[in-house]
Design a protein around this motif. Sequence first.
Motif, PDB file in Angstrom:
ATOM      1  N   MET A   1      45.448   5.050  -3.478  1.00 58.40           N
ATOM      2  CA  MET A   1      45.492   5.042  -4.908  1.00 58.40           C
ATOM      3  C   MET A   1      46.126   6.339  -5.393  1.00 58.40           C
ATOM      4  O   MET A   1      46.084   7.334  -4.703  1.00 58.40           O
ATOM      5  CB  MET A   1      44.083   4.916  -5.481  1.00 58.40           C
ATOM      6  N   GLY A   2      46.659   6.325  -6.585  1.00 56.89           N
ATOM      7  CA  GLY A   2      47.286   7.512  -7.148  1.00 56.89           C
ATOM      8  C   GLY A   2      46.262   8.589  -7.393  1.00 56.89           C
ATOM      9  O   GLY A   2      45.073   8.330  -7.543  1.00 56.89           O
ATOM     10  N   LYS A   3      46.720   9.816  -7.435  1.00 59.36           N
ATOM     11  CA  LYS A   3      45.807  10.918  -7.680  1.00 59.36           C
ATOM     12  C   LYS A   3      45.254  10.818  -9.083  1.00 59.36           C
ATOM     13  O   LYS A   3      45.983  10.620 -10.044  1.00 59.36           O
ATOM     14  CB  LYS A   3      46.528  12.257  -7.528  1.00 59.36           C
ATOM     15  N   ASN A 101      36.277  -5.369  -9.080  1.00 60.40           N
ATOM     16  CA  ASN A 101      36.180  -5.004 -10.489  1.00 60.40           C
ATOM     17  C   ASN A 101      37.076  -3.806 -10.805  1.00 60.40           C
ATOM     18  O   ASN A 101      37.769  -3.782 -11.827  1.00 60.40           O
ATOM     19  CB  ASN A 101      34.725  -4.701 -10.865  1.00 60.40           C
ATOM     20  N   SER A 102      37.091  -2.832  -9.915  1.00 61.86           N
ATOM     21  CA  SER A 102      37.944  -1.652 -10.109  1.00 61.86           C
ATOM     22  C   SER A 102      39.417  -2.026 -10.117  1.00 61.86           C
ATOM     23  O   SER A 102      40.189  -1.543 -10.952  1.00 61.86           O
ATOM     24  CB  SER A 102      37.705  -0.622  -9.007  1.00 61.86           C
ATOM     25  N   ILE A 103      39.817  -2.906  -9.210  1.00 70.08           N
ATOM     26  CA  ILE A 103      41.215  -3.341  -9.154  1.00 70.08           C
ATOM     27  C   ILE A 103      41.580  -4.109 -10.419  1.00 70.08           C
ATOM     28  O   ILE A 103      42.650  -3.905 -11.003  1.00 70.08           O
ATOM     29  CB  ILE A 103      41.467  -4.196  -7.890  1.00 70.08           C
ATOM     30  N   GLN A 110      48.913   2.230 -13.723  1.00 64.80           N
ATOM     31  CA  GLN A 110      48.165   2.849 -12.628  1.00 64.80           C
ATOM     32  C   GLN A 110      48.163   1.930 -11.410  1.00 64.80           C
ATOM     33  O   GLN A 110      48.235   2.401 -10.276  1.00 64.80           O
ATOM     34  CB  GLN A 110      46.735   3.159 -13.063  1.00 64.80           C
ATOM     35  N   LEU A 111      48.099   0.632 -11.648  1.00 67.76           N
ATOM     36  CA  LEU A 111      48.137  -0.317 -10.548  1.00 67.76           C
ATOM     37  C   LEU A 111      49.466  -0.231  -9.803  1.00 67.76           C
ATOM     38  O   LEU A 111      49.509  -0.287  -8.580  1.00 67.76           O
ATOM     39  CB  LEU A 111      47.918  -1.743 -11.068  1.00 67.76           C
ATOM     40  N   GLN A 112      50.552  -0.038 -10.555  1.00 69.14           N
ATOM     41  CA  GLN A 112      51.865   0.076  -9.926  1.00 69.14           C
ATOM     42  C   GLN A 112      51.999   1.379  -9.144  1.00 69.14           C
ATOM     43  O   GLN A 112      52.711   1.435  -8.151  1.00 69.14           O
ATOM     44  CB  GLN A 112      52.972  -0.037 -10.975  1.00 69.14           C
ATOM     45  N   SER A 113      51.312   2.426  -9.599  1.00 68.42           N
ATOM     46  CA  SER A 113      51.401   3.706  -8.896  1.00 68.42           C
ATOM     47  C   SER A 113      50.363   3.818  -7.779  1.00 68.42           C
ATOM     48  O   SER A 113      50.311   4.809  -7.072  1.00 68.42           O
ATOM     49  CB  SER A 113      51.227   4.866  -9.877  1.00 68.42           C
ATOM     50  N   ILE A 116      49.278   0.978  -2.262  1.00 67.28           N
ATOM     51  CA  ILE A 116      48.808  -0.317  -1.778  1.00 67.28           C
ATOM     52  C   ILE A 116      48.380  -0.240  -0.319  1.00 67.28           C
ATOM     53  O   ILE A 116      47.404  -0.874   0.089  1.00 67.28           O
ATOM     54  CB  ILE A 116      49.896  -1.401  -1.976  1.00 67.28           C
ATOM     55  N   GLU A 117      49.076   0.563   0.481  1.00 68.24           N
ATOM     56  CA  GLU A 117      48.744   0.687   1.895  1.00 68.24           C
ATOM     57  C   GLU A 117      47.310   1.193   2.077  1.00 68.24           C
ATOM     58  O   GLU A 117      46.551   0.657   2.888  1.00 68.24           O
ATOM     59  CB  GLU A 117      49.730   1.636   2.577  1.00 68.24           C
ATOM     60  N   THR A 118      46.925   2.194   1.297  1.00 74.78           N
ATOM     61  CA  THR A 118      45.565   2.724   1.380  1.00 74.78           C
ATOM     62  C   THR A 118      44.556   1.679   0.938  1.00 74.78           C
ATOM     63  O   THR A 118      43.510   1.514   1.562  1.00 74.78           O
ATOM     64  CB  THR A 118      45.426   3.986   0.495  1.00 74.78           C
ATOM     65  N   LEU A 119      44.878   0.965  -0.122  1.00 74.98           N
ATOM     66  CA  LEU A 119      43.998  -0.084  -0.620  1.00 74.98           C
ATOM     67  C   LEU A 119      43.798  -1.167   0.439  1.00 74.98           C
ATOM     68  O   LEU A 119      42.676  -1.609   0.698  1.00 74.98           O
ATOM     69  CB  LEU A 119      44.574  -0.690  -1.904  1.00 74.98           C
TER      70      LEU A 119
END
Length: 163
Positions: A1-3, A101-103, A110-113, A116-119
């Motif tokens: 996820m982004g910082k 719920n968070s997603i 923010q979803l675009q940034s 995805i690999e970490t998620l």
Amino acid sequence: MGKKKRKHYAIEKLPSDVKEAVDEMIKADFTYKEIVDYIKSTGNSVSKSAVQRYASNLMETLQTLRMTQENFKAIMEETERYKNVDFTEPLTRLLCSQLLNSINTLPEEQLQSTNIETLVKNTVALTKAVAYKKNIDIKNNSILENGAEQFQSMLYDVMADCY
């Protein structure tokens, strides 16, 4: 996820004893003006809007903590009521629910940034944990059933020898 950017509050720059007193005043429903006056009496200066922003964040954090504690308490009460229930199952479900719920509540930008690999790695790790637990449960049941069958067989043998 982004910082996630860390919020910097003027109150966090206050001496720790003053900050702790401010936290307690916020929890005790002091007015923002009373809190600002207290801070000024310690030789520091903070605006009323700074106190309001800090108080809002503090109360939101406390509310989230209370909800988490209530959820955990409910889970523990259920596991106490049903001794044969393994509490890892409801905890895993709770984690999955919070993750989804968070997603779902992430803003589009923010979803675009989001990395995805970490998620995906975190989701796979959670899935592996659930699969590992189910595998252990199956093995334990198999061992238990096997032991029960052996005990039954031995019991029948002893009973046959008695007659």
